[in-house]
Design an enzyme around this catalytic site. Structure first.
Site, mmCIF file in Angstrom:
data_model
loop_
_atom_site.group_PDB
_atom_site.id
_atom_site.type_symbol
_atom_site.label_atom_id
_atom_site.label_comp_id
_atom_site.label_asym_id
_atom_site.label_seq_id
_atom_site.Cartn_x
_atom_site.Cartn_y
_atom_site.Cartn_z
ATOM 1 N N SER A 1 0.804 -1.223 0.000
ATOM 2 C CA SER A 1 0.000 0.000 0.000
ATOM 3 C C SER A 1 0.832 1.266 0.000
ATOM 4 O O SER A 1 0.364 2.318 -0.465
ATOM 5 C CB SER A 1 -0.925 -0.001 1.220
ATOM 6 O OG SER A 1 -0.193 -0.212 2.412
ATOM 7 N N HIS B 1 -0.902 5.696 6.857
ATOM 8 C CA HIS B 1 -0.355 5.672 5.499
ATOM 9 C C HIS B 1 -0.039 7.091 5.042
ATOM 10 O O HIS B 1 -0.634 8.052 5.537
ATOM 11 C CB HIS B 1 -1.348 5.033 4.522
ATOM 12 C CG HIS B 1 -1.397 3.539 4.609
ATOM 13 N ND1 HIS B 1 -2.138 2.874 5.568
ATOM 14 C CD2 HIS B 1 -0.799 2.573 3.871
ATOM 15 C CE1 HIS B 1 -1.986 1.568 5.407
ATOM 16 N NE2 HIS B 1 -1.177 1.356 4.389
#
Length: 264
Positions: A40, A246
């Protein structure tokens, strides 16, 4: 005639020196095929602007591989990085575009193998001691199992794309320490940062053993960690849990892209 040739030579030399002093733009890093692999952090989860055809892989037009390809115009660009990917997923699902013509490969992988999501869940919901215990379990995995799995991925890349320049990108530290910050305790924040360093050290070593270039994003993200007041990482988001911890779009363009530019 001789003076004319000499004058032309001097003029050319002076122009070249002037261009160098003025900071002439560097040549493009690569014009051959580029393949972006990984998890990711490479696909761009958290950056938004997801490519609809990528589905649950959540590949973003604001991810550093996509930004690099847009700026450098490689002859082809294959973007196979996928949210949640582990080393086995790279081997099973991402390597098809690689071949002897591939000029550049980038990859971030290993965090999910080491239990990144479970570590963060434990540290958010449970006690300091439980967080430290889960991190120690992850470190033991990084010591005993992850190196072999990284070797499998890196060897497969070299076999399929023997002429490629391979850039292995790491993971940032998550927290700025020594600040007043709601959420996790300082003990947990420091332990998570130390775990990121531990993981990066292991990945860097395996990458070096395969002759790959290491891309360390910790320096570029420094000053933009959580609790910094100018974070390039998402904090815990219960409404969109998958984007938690993230990089934001700014984290991709300001943290990851410069490292890929330099390493490539």
């Amino acid at each position: 005639m001789r003076r004319s040739r000499f004058a032309a030579y001097v003029t050319t030399l002076l122009l070249a020196v002037g261009a160098a002093l003025a900071g002439a733009p560097p040549a493009q890093a690569a014009t051959g095929p580029y393949v972006a692999l990984g998890d990711s952090y490479s696909s761009g989860v958290g950056a938004g602007s997801y490519i609809s055809s990528s589905g649950d892989c959540k590949r973003s037009t604001k991810a550093h591989p996509y930004l690099w390809a847009a700026a450098n115009s490689p002859s082809s660009f294959a973007f196979t990085a996928c949210s949640g990917a582990r080393t086995g997923d790279v081997l099973a699902n991402q390597l098809a575009p690689l071949n002897s013509a591939t000029a550049l490969v980038s990859i971030s992988i290993g965090g999910n193998d080491a239990g990144f999501s479970d570590v963060m869940t434990t540290c958010v919901l449970q006690s300091d001691s439980s967080c430290l215990s889960r991190i120690n379990t992850a470190k033991a995995y990084v010591d005993a199992t992850l190196p072999g799995r990284l070797d499998n991925v890196y060897s497969a890349i070299s076999t399929r794309a023997p002429n490629a320049h391979v850039v292995v990108l790491g993971y940032p530290r998550f927290y700025k320490l020594g600040t007043t910050c709601a959420g996790l305790s300082e003990t947990k924040r420091k332990a998570i940062n130390d775990a990121a360093d531990y993981l990066d050290t292991a990945i860097q070593k395996r990458a070096a053993n395969h002759g790959f270039t290491w891309g360390d994003v910790r320096s570029t993200v420094t000053g933009h960690e959580l609790c910094s007041g100018s974070a390039w990482l998402h904090s815990l988001n219960w409404l969109n849990i998958g984007e938690s911890y993230h990089p934001t779009a700014a984290g991709q363009s300001g943290g990851y892209l410069p490292v890929l530019n330099s390493a490539a």
